[in-house]
Design a protein around this motif. Structure first.
Motif, PDB file in Angstrom:
ATOM      1  N   VAL A   1       0.823  -1.206   0.000  1.00 55.06           N
ATOM      2  CA  VAL A   1       0.000   0.000   0.000  1.00 55.06           C
ATOM      3  C   VAL A   1       0.862   1.262   0.000  1.00 55.06           C
ATOM      4  CG1 VAL A   1      -1.845   1.216   1.227  1.00 55.06           C
ATOM      5  CG2 VAL A   1      -1.687  -1.272   1.375  1.00 55.06           C
ATOM      6  N   LEU A   2       0.394   2.288  -0.717  1.00 54.99           N
ATOM      7  CA  LEU A   2       1.018   3.606  -0.700  1.00 54.99           C
ATOM      8  C   LEU A   2       0.105   4.580   0.031  1.00 54.99           C
ATOM      9  CD1 LEU A   2       3.182   5.665  -1.572  1.00 54.99           C
ATOM     10  CD2 LEU A   2       1.905   5.957  -3.719  1.00 54.99           C
ATOM     11  N   ASP A   3       0.659   5.263   1.023  1.00 59.38           N
ATOM     12  CA  ASP A   3      -0.042   6.313   1.779  1.00 59.38           C
ATOM     13  C   ASP A   3       0.532   7.652   1.331  1.00 59.38           C
ATOM     14  OD1 ASP A   3      -0.867   8.214   3.634  1.00 59.38           O
ATOM     15  OD2 ASP A   3      -0.513   6.960   5.380  1.00 59.38           O
ATOM     16  N   VAL A   4      -0.252   8.415   0.557  1.00 58.86           N
ATOM     17  CA  VAL A   4       0.220   9.688   0.006  1.00 58.86           C
ATOM     18  C   VAL A   4      -0.196  10.832   0.933  1.00 58.86           C
ATOM     19  CG1 VAL A   4       0.211  11.227  -1.978  1.00 58.86           C
ATOM     20  CG2 VAL A   4      -0.033   8.766  -2.321  1.00 58.86           C
ATOM     21  N   GLY A   5       0.781  11.622   1.384  1.00 62.01           N
ATOM     22  CA  GLY A   5       0.501  12.673   2.354  1.00 62.01           C
ATOM     23  C   GLY A   5       0.295  12.069   3.720  1.00 62.01           C
ATOM     24  N   CYS A   6       1.239  11.249   4.145  1.00 58.14           N
ATOM     25  CA  CYS A   6       1.063  10.437   5.361  1.00 58.14           C
ATOM     26  C   CYS A   6       1.233  11.226   6.646  1.00 58.14           C
ATOM     27  CB  CYS A   6       2.050   9.283   5.347  1.00 58.14           C
ATOM     28  SG  CYS A   6       3.796   9.774   5.404  1.00 58.14           S
ATOM     29  N   GLY A   7       1.722  12.485   6.579  1.00 53.42           N
ATOM     30  CA  GLY A   7       1.968  13.226   7.806  1.00 53.42           C
ATOM     31  C   GLY A   7       3.017  12.525   8.653  1.00 53.42           C
TER      32      GLY A   7
ATOM     33  N   GLN B   1       6.825   1.511 -11.764  1.00 53.32           N
ATOM     34  CA  GLN B   1       5.477   1.157 -12.211  1.00 53.32           C
ATOM     35  C   GLN B   1       5.007  -0.122 -11.520  1.00 53.32           C
ATOM     36  OE1 GLN B   1       5.433   0.937 -16.526  1.00 53.32           O
ATOM     37  NE2 GLN B   1       4.585   2.993 -16.644  1.00 53.32           N
ATOM     38  N   ASN B   2       3.696  -0.135 -11.227  1.00 54.17           N
ATOM     39  CA  ASN B   2       3.044  -1.327 -10.656  1.00 54.17           C
ATOM     40  C   ASN B   2       3.671  -1.777  -9.338  1.00 54.17           C
ATOM     41  OD1 ASN B   2       1.320  -1.511 -12.977  1.00 54.17           O
ATOM     42  ND2 ASN B   2       2.996  -2.517 -14.080  1.00 54.17           N
ATOM     43  N   THR B   3       4.140  -0.815  -8.543  1.00 51.82           N
ATOM     44  CA  THR B   3       4.754  -1.152  -7.255  1.00 51.82           C
ATOM     45  C   THR B   3       3.709  -1.557  -6.223  1.00 51.82           C
ATOM     46  OG1 THR B   3       6.618   0.336  -7.625  1.00 51.82           O
ATOM     47  CG2 THR B   3       6.139  -0.241  -5.334  1.00 51.82           C
ATOM     48  N   PHE B   4       2.525  -0.916  -6.282  1.00 45.85           N
ATOM     49  CA  PHE B   4       1.545  -1.058  -5.205  1.00 45.85           C
ATOM     50  C   PHE B   4       0.265  -1.741  -5.678  1.00 45.85           C
ATOM     51  CE2 PHE B   4       4.176   2.665  -4.350  1.00 45.85           C
ATOM     52  CZ  PHE B   4       4.639   2.383  -3.070  1.00 45.85           C
ATOM     53  N   ASP B   5      -0.368  -2.422  -4.735  1.00 44.81           N
ATOM     54  CA  ASP B   5      -1.674  -3.036  -5.007  1.00 44.81           C
ATOM     55  C   ASP B   5      -2.803  -2.022  -4.882  1.00 44.81           C
ATOM     56  OD1 ASP B   5      -0.664  -5.765  -5.280  1.00 44.81           O
ATOM     57  OD2 ASP B   5      -0.277  -5.652  -3.121  1.00 44.81           O
ATOM     58  N   CYS B   6      -2.627  -1.028  -4.011  1.00 48.23           N
ATOM     59  CA  CYS B   6      -3.637   0.011  -3.800  1.00 48.23           C
ATOM     60  C   CYS B   6      -2.972   1.216  -3.137  1.00 48.23           C
ATOM     61  CB  CYS B   6      -4.792  -0.507  -2.945  1.00 48.23           C
ATOM     62  SG  CYS B   6      -4.298  -1.173  -1.341  1.00 48.23           S
ATOM     63  N   ALA B   7      -3.716   2.320  -3.051  1.00 48.48           N
ATOM     64  CA  ALA B   7      -3.186   3.539  -2.455  1.00 48.48           C
ATOM     65  C   ALA B   7      -4.317   4.333  -1.832  1.00 48.48           C
ATOM     66  CB  ALA B   7      -2.482   4.397  -3.513  1.00 48.48           C
ATOM     67  N   TYR B   8      -3.957   5.186  -0.881  1.00 52.17           N
ATOM     68  CA  TYR B   8      -4.949   6.097  -0.317  1.00 52.17           C
ATOM     69  C   TYR B   8      -4.311   7.458  -0.060  1.00 52.17           C
ATOM     70  CZ  TYR B   8      -2.929   4.905   4.289  1.00 52.17           C
ATOM     71  OH  TYR B   8      -2.083   4.707   5.336  1.00 52.17           O
ATOM     72  N   ILE B   9      -5.169   8.475  -0.063  1.00 53.13           N
ATOM     73  CA  ILE B   9      -4.760   9.858   0.221  1.00 53.13           C
ATOM     74  C   ILE B   9      -5.661  10.345   1.347  1.00 53.13           C
ATOM     75  CG2 ILE B   9      -4.472  12.191  -0.690  1.00 53.13           C
ATOM     76  CD1 ILE B   9      -4.298  10.998  -3.485  1.00 53.13           C
ATOM     77  N   ARG B  10      -5.126  10.406   2.553  1.00 51.20           N
ATOM     78  CA  ARG B  10      -5.931  10.810   3.708  1.00 51.20           C
ATOM     79  C   ARG B  10      -5.647  12.279   4.023  1.00 51.20           C
ATOM     80  NH1 ARG B  10      -6.544  10.988   9.369  1.00 51.20           N
ATOM     81  NH2 ARG B  10      -8.368   9.824  10.129  1.00 51.20           N
ATOM     82  N   LYS B  11      -6.430  13.164   3.411  1.00 48.43           N
ATOM     83  CA  LYS B  11      -6.271  14.616   3.552  1.00 48.43           C
ATOM     84  C   LYS B  11      -4.936  15.089   2.987  1.00 48.43           C
ATOM     85  CE  LYS B  11      -7.332  14.366   7.970  1.00 48.43           C
ATOM     86  NZ  LYS B  11      -7.654  14.729   9.372  1.00 48.43           N
TER      87      LYS B  11
END
Length: 258
Positions: free
Chosen positions: A61-67, A118-128
């Motif tokens: 998983v990639l967490d974008v803007g993880c703080g 490319q194709n590193t992650f299965d899914c990602a989220y951006i929490r704020k």
């Protein structure tokens, strides 16, 4: 007495600018709200967190803007691996002190791209986090993977400029349209945006000031307390309920599939 406009103070920084994030990191080393409040349930943030926990189980998983990584660490309990990505050095430094064996952190600016293959992650989220990341996720998330986003709604705190004129200004933000534009340019296979409204109760007049000055130099907070606390308290008490001062708590939940 007219309430002060804190944006006129020489130390004011534009919220969510790079300088503002750097200052917040130096002040707190965490992206954590400084005011006390109670948010009614169900609400957009809790719904988002539940959905993320569901889609990340056993995934990379990639967490974008993880703080500072508090939610990233929580996700590590469900995911196979989580990488947190954020622009603020002090947040990343805090995250690295908390990390577990399947959670790591990378410093960077999504406006300059994502430093992943490319194709590193299965899914990602951006929490704020940054909406600028949406068009980049199609490359780093595998085909068929899910992207979930959470962003403050344009009507959040819409009552505050009316209750506390000059202290707060009517928002001109159009986050909803910005998110729509980002999703359109991302060319995901499917997208949807849910608008989720609930109520946030601010607990005290000081919390009103802390909300308005979140991430700002403490001298601005101290100036407002010294000059306006009596009037802010009066206005707070005139509009509060037994639960506190009610304001709109709006969140946009983004759901997309690569």
């Amino acid at each position: 007495m007219k309430l002060l406009d804190p944006t006129s103070h020489s130390n004011w920084l534009e919220p969510h600018s790079i300088k503002w994030y750097k200052q917040l990191g130096q002040l707190q080393r965490k992206y954590e709200y400084s005011w006390n409040a109670t948010i009614t349930e169900p609400n957009g943030e809790k719904r988002f967190d539940e959905e993320v926990m569901h889609i990340i189980t056993g995934k990379k998983v990639l967490d974008v803007g993880c703080g500072h990584g508090e939610f990233t660490i929580q996700c590590g309990q469900k995911a196979k691996e989580v990488i947190g990505f954020d622009i603020t050095d002090d947040f990343i430094a805090t995250g690295k002190t908390l990390h577990t064996k399947n959670v790591s952190f990378v410093n960077g600016n999504s406006k300059k791209g994502l430093p992943f293959e490319q194709n590193t992650f299965d899914c990602a989220y951006i929490r704020k986090g940054p909406t600028s990341a949406y068009p980049l996720l199609k490359d780093v998330v595998k085909k068929g993977g899910y992207v979930v986003g959470l962003h403050p709604g344009d009507n959040t705190g819409k009552e505050l400029p009316h209750i506390f004129p000059h202290l707060f200004k009517q928002s001109t933000a159009n986050t909803l349209q910005l998110v729509k534009n980002r999703l359109h340019s991302s060319h995901f296979s499917t997208t949807e945006i849910e608008i989720f409204d609930s109520i946030e109760y601010l607990h005290s007049p000081i919390d009103v000031i802390k909300l308005r000055c979140f991430g700002q130099n403490p001298i601005i907070i101290n100036t407002l307390i010294a000059k306006n606390i009596e009037q802010i308290t009066l206005l707070f008490n005139q509009n509060a309920t037994s639960n506190g001062l009610p304001i709109t708590f709006q969140r946009y939940i983004v759901r997309a599939k690569i």
